[in-house]
Structures are given as structure tokens and as C-alpha cells.
Design a protein around this motif. Structure first.
Motif, PDB file in Angstrom:
ATOM      1  N   GLU A 195       0.832  -1.209   0.000  1.00  8.13           N
ATOM      2  CA  GLU A 195       0.000   0.000   0.000  1.00  8.13           C
ATOM      3  C   GLU A 195       0.867   1.260   0.000  1.00  8.13           C
ATOM      4  N   LEU A 196       1.984   1.202   0.743  1.00 13.63           N
ATOM      5  CA  LEU A 196       2.919   2.327   0.755  1.00 13.63           C
ATOM      6  C   LEU A 196       3.503   2.553  -0.633  1.00 13.63           C
ATOM      7  N   GLU A 197       3.880   1.466  -1.286  1.00 12.30           N
ATOM      8  CA  GLU A 197       4.439   1.560  -2.635  1.00 12.30           C
ATOM      9  C   GLU A 197       3.432   2.185  -3.595  1.00 12.30           C
ATOM     10  N   ALA A 198       2.170   1.778  -3.487  1.00 13.64           N
ATOM     11  CA  ALA A 198       1.128   2.338  -4.344  1.00 13.64           C
ATOM     12  C   ALA A 198       0.921   3.824  -4.048  1.00 13.64           C
ATOM     13  N   GLN A 199       1.024   4.179  -2.767  1.00 14.75           N
ATOM     14  CA  GLN A 199       0.860   5.573  -2.382  1.00 14.75           C
ATOM     15  C   GLN A 199       2.003   6.431  -2.920  1.00 14.75           C
ATOM     16  N   VAL A 200       3.213   5.879  -2.875  1.00 15.67           N
ATOM     17  CA  VAL A 200       4.370   6.599  -3.415  1.00 15.67           C
ATOM     18  C   VAL A 200       4.212   6.800  -4.919  1.00 15.67           C
ATOM     19  N   LYS A 201       3.805   5.756  -5.609  1.00 12.73           N
ATOM     20  CA  LYS A 201       3.632   5.844  -7.060  1.00 12.73           C
ATOM     21  C   LYS A 201       2.545   6.854  -7.423  1.00 12.73           C
ATOM     22  N   LYS A 202       1.468   6.871  -6.649  1.00 19.33           N
ATOM     23  CA  LYS A 202       0.383   7.813  -6.916  1.00 19.33           C
ATOM     24  C   LYS A 202       0.854   9.256  -6.764  1.00 19.33           C
ATOM     25  N   SER A 203       1.687   9.526  -5.748  1.00 19.84           N
ATOM     26  CA  SER A 203       2.195  10.886  -5.544  1.00 19.84           C
ATOM     27  C   SER A 203       3.104  11.313  -6.695  1.00 19.84           C
ATOM     28  N   VAL A 204       3.850  10.353  -7.264  1.00 17.94           N
ATOM     29  CA  VAL A 204       4.699  10.664  -8.425  1.00 17.94           C
ATOM     30  C   VAL A 204       3.835  10.983  -9.633  1.00 17.94           C
TER      31      VAL A 204
END
Length: 267
Positions: A195-204
């Protein structure tokens, strides 16, 4: 036209011919210098050449003309035909002492003939000179390079024929950053990391800086003391990342993860 007039000075007849020839030569030399100066002035006003280059060319032309004029004056009074070999030697000496200017001018036409070699606004790098940037302008003596921080660098044209030059054909480059964030408390750590990885990707993706969002890569580097460290690689437009683009990416990543105490570093 033959000049046979003579004058008598202290009982000695002196021919006026060499004096007239010298006067005519000086006038012609003066007119040529005026024409060269006017021509260089036009090129300078049109920003074809810089003031420094115009001064160097005028100095070279003046030296050559003064040297030839001096030798001709000596010939008019001595009539020694061998003096023309002196003219040739002087011209060779002048050319050798200013070989940089001649080499730059020759390289200019070689570059123009090799149109596929260097294109306007193309990113290049000259490692031995420590120069990297876009070709901004090509002039008869120097090539103007604009670096990523908008610094203008003038490289002598002949350097492009004697130094290694790297040309960047790709229109993309990569911004690489590391992001360290808190790991929310959860029984399923693996799910939380995903979920953290998805959140990081979304912010990018929200930064809209990536030219190929599908190629954004996120790698989990380590997990320690309830903190996770990610490495993000983002393809951006241009052969070199712009500072403004990097700032936008880092700002959106921080805003998207600010509740997790993010620590962002540019690699």
C-alpha cells in the motif's frame, strides 16, 4: 602608367616614382582596413560573431596588411625582386601565429557541411573539457553551448574536430530519488508495504512530470525501525533533468506522503 618625374635635392636627382607608389599603397591598405572593420562591425551587430572574435579577426587582418605594406615599401625603394619571398615568409609567419583563428574558421565550414553531425539545440558532452549542454549557436569561430544551469560556454570550433564529443540522441532522462517513510502499524506488514508503494507511485503520477508513467519504477531498499526506504526512478522529458522538474516531483511526493514523515533525497 609610368612615373618618371624627378626632383633635385642638394644636387642629387631623386625619382618621385617610389614615393608615389608608396602613397598609393598606403591609401589602398587604409581603404582595405576600413572595409574589413565595417564588415566585421556588421557581423557583430547581427550577432554573427562576438566583439572578442571581431577584434581578433581585425588584429589578424591588420597584421597581415601592415606586413605586406612594409615589404612593398622596401621593394619600391630597392627594386629587389627577392623581397617578394619575404612577403611570402611574413604571411606564413602571420598565419602560423594565428593558427587558432584559421583552424576555427575551417572547422566552422566543416561542421556546416556535416549537417548530420551537430544539430541546433542538441545535447552534447565534451568530457575532456568538462562541457555539457545544448548547442545554442554556431559562429565562424566559436560554438555557443548552453548548460543545464543556463551558463553560456564558448567552445572553439576546432575543438569539435580534435576532442571527443558525446551526442545524446534520446529525448528522455531519469530522475532517481530515495524516499524514507514511516510504516503504519498493521498486522500484515507485507500488505502495508504494498500500500505504501502504491501511495508513493500515486504521488509521483500526480506531479505529471513523468513522460512515461508506466515506466516509473519503485524499489523497496530496506525496512528498519518501522521505517521503509524506497528508490524511485522517473523518466522525464529531455536528455538532462531540469531543476524545476526535479523540484515538482519532490514537492508532490512530499505532499502525498507528509503524514508519514517523508525524508526525500535526490540521488
Amino acid at each position: 602608367m609610368t612615373i618618371n618625374s624627378t626632383i633635385e635635392i642638394a644636387g642629387v636627382k631623386v625619382s618621385l616614382k617610389p614615393f608615389v607608389e608608396v602613397a598609393i599603397t598606403l591609401i589602398i591598405a587604409y581603404i582595405i582596413l576600413i572595409m574589413i572593420k565595417a564588415f566585421l562591425g556588421q557581423l557583430k551587430r547581427r550577432e554573427v560573431i562576438s566583439s572578442l572574435v571581431a577584434e581578433q579577426v581585425y588584429r589578424l587582418a591588420s597584421l597581415a596588411i601592415y606586413s605586406v605594406t612594409l615589404v612593398l615599401v622596401i621593394y619600391f625603394f630597392t627594386s629587389i625582386q627577392a623581397i617578394f619571398y619575404v612577403i611570402l615568409a611574413v604571411l606564413v609567419a602571420v598565419l602560423l601565429s594565428n593558427w587558432h583563428a584559421i583552424a576555427n574558421l575551417a572547422a566552422y565550414y566543416i561542421i556546416l557541411l556535416s549537417r548530420e553531425l551537430y544539430k541546433s539545440s542538441q545535447m552534447i558532452e565534451m568530457p575532456t573539457l568538462g562541457v555539457k549542454g545544448k548547442i545554442n549557436k554556431l559562429t565562424p569561430f566559436v560554438t555557443e553551448i548552453k548548460s543545464s544551469n543556463n551558463t553560456i560556454i564558448h567552445v572553439p570550433n576546432y575543438k569539435f574536430l580534435t576532442e571527443p564529443v558525446i551526442k545524446y540522441s534520446t529525448t528522455y532522462s531519469t530522475v532517481s530519488v530515495t524516499v524514507e517513510v514511516d510504516i503504519p502499524s498493521s498486522e500484515d506488514t507485507l500488505k502495508t508495504l504494498r500500500e505504501l508503494e502504491a501511495q508513493v507511485k500515486k504521488s509521483v503520477e500526480q506531479s505529471r512530470a513523468a513522460v512515461r508513467p508506466q515506466e516509473v519504477s519503485i524499489e523497496l531498499i530496506k525496512v528498519k525501525d518501522k521505517r521503509a526506504l524506497f528508490r524511485i526512478k522517473i523518466p522525464v522529458s529531455g536528455p538532462a533533468p531540469r531543476p524545476s522538474t526535479v523540484n515538482i516531483i519532490m514537492m508532490h511526493v512530499y505532499n502525498g506522503l507528509k503524514d508519514l514523515n517523508p525524508l526525500i533525497r535526490l540521488e
